[in-house]
Write a protein that holds these residues in place. Structure first.
Motif: not given
Lengths: 536, 314
Positions: B242-252
């Protein structure tokens, strides 16, 4: 297919139809029709494989992404390898010209087991369908390379299983053809045709058939082990399951190296037929050629380790495999000397098949001599797994089998179809193909020595020059190929009728029967008194 | 065989190139002689000039002679090839040991003092032994300028050695096909003078971070040095991981032990994903491709990586 049969005692095999339309082909047990079935299937796959090759060369014309993604490229070179090796060069000459010509060359009405022969073709088509299914199932086209090396082939999420199963099925086709030819040659030679009166193409097919029969089961078992490992997690090869990846390489090459001789021996056989006919001269050193055929078939079993010099075998194993590899070069060299001596003081009829045969000797020499570079340990380490290897085996496999195949089809074409092709176009196709072939593959030797590894989607700028020339060569070669195929297809349908039995003044038995042959080939089975190439 | 300024790059070059010249030289002569013979025969004995062929069945003496000549020749070539190879298997006792580690699709080099790098740095004139470890599939460490190559096979301990003879930089390629990014799996050898090597060697900071870098820039530098960006992009596009963009602090949405669940991407999750990458698999990606980086990346460095992820997720 209509032929002039006013002068014929028996109608040609094309006229003999038990069923209508396509059924006349796919239900026929006539060795000639089966040979042609293989010819048409193999040519179709060959065009697909060649287009894949061209796509790869276009991708490599410049560094970085040119026309496709890395994932596509990896799928393309895998499919190119699987099609070219398992669907074309391994069955190739034996299945097409072996089937069509072997019974006629030894004075028989058919092969020993005609129905088994047709079954081999069905197995071949079934295997091909399974292989091609891998392209369309979910998971995506396999990206392992045609060698399916463990443990990568267990890690990849692509469809490697259908590809492996397809190769397994194709093996049975090869085994059955081999078995059929061995029995045919042992039991069905015309009266008086002793072993030492048999022509050299049947001799080559005989050596090949034994390899097919004895070596193919090894790849069958190996591929089954791979399937078992992938489906049931039995740890044969994957170190994560306690297996040994080097074991896979041994088992794979124990078959796949002799398979190179399955490809090249019949090619050598074809050349040994063409040269005497066009030099109007008996073959030089008939017995030496037979002996070298058997020697290659035998020693060829023991050289598989030279594919693995950098994989970490013991020192002793390395030296033994290296020396055996050099020894197997001797009989090939002897054949070259014999062929050149055959045209010495001949009366050379410069026709298309002859051009293919002499250019075969040229490309085969380049393939063989660069094999010495690969057989020597010091130089192998540097060029192993580089473009040098790619160039080498294309010279042997494509140069060897391809040129012999083209020679064979231009040689036997009037016999097979009772029509003649356009010679000017045929010669022009040969010349363009030959130039394209050299332009395509010679720069790869340079690239390999300069250090460019194989199976590379992208490369560093220092490799650009060689790749441009090579890609340009691919375009030239495909142009030549198109000319050749168009000319042959057109001539098979509407070329000038040529029902003359012996257009080239050949001495082997196929030139004594009608063109195209009748269903049972001979009006009367001949009694053989002379050697196969006696011009006096 | 390579560009002229690298002809003495390693102690093997001279021996290997000699074998190249002998075999290729012999091959050229053989090829030219036979080809000229064929062309001469084609012209001299063509049908219009030579209407009647002279039948020659063979010549036993000649055939025995060329068979013996061929045997002697190939045995000589074998011997030359063997002699050129022999030194490659005799590793000197004083060789400096470096562990070379390969994974899809990156090389790492570990020194005895704990230094880990992505390019191979060696002192000139010193014998270097590489202990080869492959973590996932077969790779092959190939340094064309040094004429050395050896497969790196998972589960099997292997080694290779060389002695660099000239300061400079050379390419390292992976020569065994190893999947999607195989052709991008390359690195550099840097051959330094003894003193330059010593001062490089004692500096055990894993990733050289300059003082004027912001923490997130340092984080990216760590990702780059460890080869992470071969599989994970920063622009949201999908590669193997997966890309690093827009994941931190978000749900996965991830799969954990066969169960689907939702997690929040926080420091703990990131740390666990680096050390135990196969615990939680993000939906749409495959298990088993990434291996643990435990021991290769420090907690401090993970802190900087998180700074970077936070930066590009804002």
């Amino acid at each position: 297919m209509t032929t002039d049969n006013t002068a014929r005692a028996e109608p040609s095999f094309f006229e003999y139809k038990k069923h209508k339309g396509i059924l006349a082909w796919i239900l026929s047990t006539d060795h000639k029709r089966i040979g042609l079935l293989y010819l048409y299937s193999i040519m179709t796959f060959f065009i697909v494989g060649a287009i894949l090759g061209l796509l790869m060369k276009l991708e490599l014309i410049a560094p970085g992404k040119t026309i496709m993604e890395a994932k596509t490229y990896n799928g393309v070179f895998t499919l190119h390898g699987i099609i070219m090796i398992f669907l074309i060069v391994i069955p190739g000459l034996p299945a097409v010209f072996g089937n069509f010509m072997l019974p006629i060359l030894i004075g028989a009405k058919d092969v020993a087991f005609p129905r088994l022969n047709l079954l081999s073709w069905y197995i071949y088509i079934f295997g091909a369908i399974v292989v091609l299914m891998s392209q369309f199932m979910s998971g995506g086209p396999p990206d392992t390379g045609w060698t399916f090396y463990a443990p990568y082939s267990f890690k990849t999420t692509t469809n490697m299983l259908p590809a492996v199963l397809g190769a397994f099925i194709l093996g049975f086709s090869s085994i059955l053809t081999g078995l059929n030819f061995i029995v045919t040659i042992h039991r069905m030679r015309a009266p008086g045709m002793t072993w030492l009166k048999m022509p050299l193409f049947p001799w080559a097919l005989y050596g090949t058939a034994w390899i097919q029969l004895l070596a193919t089961p090894i790849i069958g078992i190996t591929l089954l082990m791979t399937v078992g490992e992938r489906l049931f997690n039995i740890g044969f090869f994957d170190p994560a399951l306690g297996g040994d990846p080097i074991l896979y390489q041994h088992l794979f090459w124990i078959y796949s190296h002799p398979a190179v001789y399955v490809m090249i021996l019949p090619a050598m056989g074809v050349i040994s037929e063409i040269l005497p006919t066009f030099a109007q001269k008996t073959i030089f050193g008939y017995k030496a050629i037979i002996f070298s055929t058997i020697a290659i078939a035998f020693v060829g079993y023991f050289v598989w380790g030279h594919h693995m010099f950098t994989s970490g075998m013991s020192g002793t194993a390395l030296y033994v495999f290296s020396i055996l590899t050099f020894l197997v070069a001797i009989p090939s060299g002897i054949k070259v000397f014999n062929w050149v001596s055959t045209i010495y003081k001949g009366s050379i009829n410069l026709k298309t098949p002859f051009y293919w045969a002499v250019s075969f000797i040229f490309v085969f020499m380049i393939g063989g001599l660069t094999g010495l570079v690969l057989g020597a340990l010091a130089t192998n380490v540097h060029v192993h797994d580089t473009h040098f290897v790619v160039a080498h085996f294309h010279f042997i496999v494509f140069g060897g089998v391809g040129f012999a195949f083209m020679g064979a089809i231009h040689y036997w074409f009037p016999k097979m179809y009772g029509r003649m092709y356009d010679e000017t176009w045929a010669n022009m196709g040969w010349l363009i193909f030959f130039i394209g072939f050299l332009t395509l593959y010679l720069p790869m030797f340079y690239l390999g020595i300069a250090g460019m590894p194989r199976r590379y989607f992208d490369y560093l700028p220092q490799f650009h020059g060689g790749n441009i020339i090579s890609s340009f060569g691919a375009i030239i070669m495909i142009t030549g190929l198109l000319i050749i195929i168009t000319n042959l297809v057109r001539s098979a349908r509407m070329g000038p009728i040529s029902t003359e039995r012996n257009p080239w003044n050949g001495k082997t038995l196929e030139w004594t029967v009608e063109s195209p042959p009748s269903l049972e080939n001979f009006e009367e089975i001949p009694v053989i008194e002379k050697g196969p190439y006696e011009y006096e | 065989m390579y560009s002229a300024d690298q002809l003495d790059a390693s102690s093997f070059v001279e021996g290997v190139d000699r074998v190249f010249y002998i075999i290729l030289g012999f091959s050229f002569i053989f090829l030219i002689v036979i080809t000229v013979l064929i062309i001469v025969f084609m012209i001299k004995y063509r049908k219009s000039k030579h209407p009647k062929a002279v039948q020659i069945e063979g010549n036993t003496r000649l055939e025995i002679a060329w068979t013996i000549a061929a045997v002697i020749l190939v045995l000589a070539l074998f011997f030359i090839g063997w002699a050129g190879y022999k030194p490659m298997r005799n590793i000197p006792d004083d060789a400096m040991k470096i562990t070379a580690m390969a994974r899809m699709w990156q090389f790492n080099f570990m020194y005895e003092n704990g230094k880990v790098t992505d390019s191979l740095v060696v002192p000139v004139g010193q014998a270097v032994e590489l202990d080869l470890i492959a973590l996932d599939v077969i790779h092959s460490l190939y340094i064309p300028a040094f004429r050395v190559k050896e497969d790196m096979v998972p589960g099997i301990e292997k080694n290779m050695w060389f002695r660099a003879q000239r300061e400079g930089g050379y390419d390292i390629f992976c020569a065994e096909y190893c999947g999607l990014e195989h052709s991008f799996m390359n690195a550099r050898v840097r051959v330094l003078s003894d003193s330059a090597f010593q001062s490089w060697y004692v500096d055990t900071t894993r990733v050289e971070i300059s003082k004027d870098m912001l923490p997130w820039q340092a984080g990216y530098e760590i990702l780059r040095k460890n080869g992470c960006v071969a599989c994970h992009t920063s622009d949201g596009s999908k590669l193997v991981g997966p890309s690093y963009r827009g994941i931190y602090g978000h749900m996965a949405e991830v799969e954990t032990g066969g169960q689907s669940r939702e997690v929040i991407v926080d420091s703990l999750y990131i740390r666990n994903s680096i050390f135990n990458p196969n615990d939680d698999i993000v939906n749409g990606y495959n298990k088993g491709l990434m291996l643990s980086y435990e021991g290769l990346v420090s907690d401090e460095e993970i802190g900087l990586i998180i700074e970077y992820l936070r930066h590009i997720s804002q």
